[in-house]
Design a protein around this motif. Structure first.
Motif, short mmCIF file in Angstrom:
data_model
loop_
_atom_site.label_atom_id
_atom_site.label_comp_id
_atom_site.label_asym_id
_atom_site.label_seq_id
_atom_site.Cartn_x
_atom_site.Cartn_y
_atom_site.Cartn_z
N GLU A 79 2.01 5.98 -4.28
CA GLU A 79 2.30 5.79 -2.92
C GLU A 79 1.02 6.03 -2.12
O GLU A 79 0.70 5.56 -1.05
CB GLU A 79 3.45 6.84 -2.65
CG GLU A 79 3.97 6.63 -1.29
CD GLU A 79 5.26 7.50 -1.04
OE1 GLU A 79 5.93 7.46 0.03
OE2 GLU A 79 5.78 8.25 -1.92
N ALA A 127 6.01 -2.08 0.74
CA ALA A 127 7.41 -2.80 0.71
C ALA A 127 7.98 -2.97 -0.77
O ALA A 127 9.06 -2.49 -1.18
CB ALA A 127 7.81 -3.72 1.51
N GLY A 128 7.05 -3.64 -1.59
CA GLY A 128 7.31 -3.90 -2.91
C GLY A 128 7.57 -2.59 -3.76
O GLY A 128 8.33 -2.72 -4.57
N TYR A 129 6.66 -1.81 -3.38
CA TYR A 129 6.47 -0.52 -4.34
C TYR A 129 7.92 0.32 -3.91
O TYR A 129 8.53 0.78 -4.89
CB TYR A 129 5.32 0.41 -3.98
CG TYR A 129 5.45 1.64 -4.33
CD1 TYR A 129 5.23 1.91 -5.62
CD2 TYR A 129 5.85 2.92 -3.51
CE1 TYR A 129 5.40 3.32 -6.21
CE2 TYR A 129 5.89 4.09 -4.19
CZ TYR A 129 5.82 4.33 -5.46
OH TYR A 129 5.91 5.55 -6.10
N TYR A 130 8.15 0.51 -2.54
CA TYR A 130 9.54 1.30 -2.31
C TYR A 130 10.64 0.47 -2.67
O TYR A 130 11.51 1.00 -3.13
CB TYR A 130 9.52 1.12 -0.53
CG TYR A 130 8.49 2.35 -0.34
CD1 TYR A 130 8.22 3.54 -0.69
CD2 TYR A 130 7.60 1.98 0.86
CE1 TYR A 130 7.26 4.43 -0.20
CE2 TYR A 130 6.79 2.79 1.38
CZ TYR A 130 6.49 3.99 0.74
OH TYR A 130 5.72 5.00 1.32
N ASN A 131 10.76 -0.71 -2.82
CA ASN A 131 11.93 -1.59 -3.26
C ASN A 131 12.05 -1.34 -4.67
O ASN A 131 13.22 -1.21 -5.43
CB ASN A 131 11.73 -2.99 -2.99
CG ASN A 131 12.93 -3.70 -3.26
OD1 ASN A 131 14.16 -3.51 -2.86
ND2 ASN A 131 12.89 -5.01 -4.12
N ARG A 132 10.80 -1.29 -5.59
CA ARG A 132 10.94 -0.95 -6.94
C ARG A 132 11.51 0.43 -7.26
O ARG A 132 12.11 0.71 -8.44
CB ARG A 132 9.78 -1.11 -7.47
CG ARG A 132 9.08 -2.78 -7.60
CD ARG A 132 7.95 -2.91 -8.60
NE ARG A 132 6.84 -2.24 -8.10
CZ ARG A 132 6.04 -3.03 -7.07
NH1 ARG A 132 6.38 -3.98 -6.59
NH2 ARG A 132 4.97 -2.31 -6.71
N PHE A 165 15.51 2.06 -0.25
CA PHE A 165 15.52 0.88 0.86
C PHE A 165 15.04 0.83 2.04
O PHE A 165 14.49 0.11 2.84
CB PHE A 165 17.10 0.64 0.93
CG PHE A 165 17.29 -0.57 1.70
CD1 PHE A 165 16.95 -1.78 1.03
CD2 PHE A 165 17.99 -0.86 2.76
CE1 PHE A 165 17.33 -3.07 1.94
CE2 PHE A 165 18.21 -1.75 3.75
CZ PHE A 165 17.94 -3.01 3.30
N LYS A 187 12.62 2.92 3.48
CA LYS A 187 11.02 2.56 3.35
C LYS A 187 10.91 1.44 3.32
O LYS A 187 9.64 1.02 3.85
CB LYS A 187 10.56 3.73 2.38
CG LYS A 187 10.67 5.07 2.80
CD LYS A 187 9.78 6.00 1.79
CE LYS A 187 9.88 7.58 2.38
NZ LYS A 187 8.95 8.31 1.40
N THR A 188 11.48 0.63 2.35
CA THR A 188 11.11 -0.50 2.23
C THR A 188 11.18 -1.34 3.51
O THR A 188 10.30 -2.20 4.11
CB THR A 188 12.18 -1.33 1.19
OG1 THR A 188 11.96 -0.70 -0.24
CG2 THR A 188 11.90 -2.83 0.83
N TYR A 200 15.71 -9.20 2.29
CA TYR A 200 16.07 -7.86 1.86
C TYR A 200 17.34 -7.35 2.16
O TYR A 200 18.21 -6.67 1.54
CB TYR A 200 15.09 -7.00 2.39
CG TYR A 200 13.93 -7.13 1.38
CD1 TYR A 200 13.66 -6.30 0.22
CD2 TYR A 200 12.70 -8.06 1.52
CE1 TYR A 200 12.52 -6.00 -0.39
CE2 TYR A 200 11.67 -8.23 0.50
CZ TYR A 200 11.33 -7.19 -0.32
OH TYR A 200 10.32 -7.41 -1.34
#
Length: 244
Positions: A135, A156-161, A165, A167-168, A192
């Motif tokens: 991060e 966004a991809g990192y927070y989603n993984r 949500f 933060k995404t 999303y």
């Protein structure tokens, strides 16, 4: 010249032989180290990993990428050598992220404004479970190039993984500030919201309703920017069904 011609014809075995001859005659041809390494890299077969002769090809590729990265003065070749060196330590080859990390750090030193290098380093950290460092690295990428929409998509991809949500969505909305006239940026937010409201069965009904409404607002913005945006129209249909 002979080596380059063979390389362009994708005859990597013969190209490697000629590059070896050229470098033996003149080690100052430092750019040739990259192409020699890449010739060996192309000869390596991941499916035959564990076979001594095949593994030796990858070892030779890495050795020559290192020489190119250390000795070549052309920044483009130097950067290419580092990029391929990082890939050589990837999961389908050496599978040794600890060796890749210092290489990516070097790439960042060479070009601290290129977010792609931060993305590569963040992936290494994420793949090895160092989520805090992953991060932090993506945030550094954002700081390095805050006007680049790609940095917000990576965040966004990192927070989603990670299942974060809020933060995404925050990252996706930050992207729209950089691309206020890009309908795809708003469409992505809508997808999303739909995915979260549709698939998360633990979500309270009140939150689900809020997410659907936010998704509709996002997709309406996308359609207002491109009224024939078929994908957005499809997702508006899906969101309205969910809302009903």
């Amino acid at each position: 010249k002979n080596a380059t011609g063979l390389y362009q014809q994708q005859d990597y075995r013969k190209a490697a032989e000629k590059y070896e001859e050229a470098l033996a005659a003149d080690p100052a041809l430092t750019a040739a180290y990259f192409f020699l390494g890449n010739s060996y890299d192309n000869l390596y077969k991941p499916a035959r990993r564990g076979e001594a002769a095949n593994d030796e090809l990858l070892t030779k590729a890495i050795d020559n990428y290192k020489k190119a990265a250390e000795q070549e003065q052309d920044p483009k070749i130097k950067k290419l050598a580092l990029e391929y060196l990082v890939a050589a330590y990837g999961p389908d080859k050496m599978n040794d992220p600890t060796q890749a990390e210092p290489m990516v750090q070097r790439m960042i030193e060479l070009d601290p404004k290129d977010p792609a290098n931060y993305f590569a380093l963040a992936k290494i950290y994420e793949d090895t479970g160092n989520y805090e460092q992953a991060e932090e690295t993506l945030i550094k990428a954002r700081e390095a190039k805050p006007n680049d929409p790609a940095v917000y998509m990576q965040l966004a991809g990192y927070y989603n993984r990670q299942g974060e949500f809020d933060k995404t969505i925050e990252a996706l909305e930050a992207r729209t500030q950089q691309e206020p006239n890009n309908p795809e940026a708003f469409y992505t937010i809508a997808t999303y919201y739909w995915d979260k409201a549709y698939r998360d069965f633990r979500l309270p009904e009140e939150d689900k309703k809020k997410y659907v409404e936010s998704g509709v607002a996002a997709v309406d913005k996308a359609i207002s920017l491109k009224n024939d945006y078929m994908e957005a129209l499809v997702y508006k249909n899906l969101l309205l069904r969910l809302q009903a």
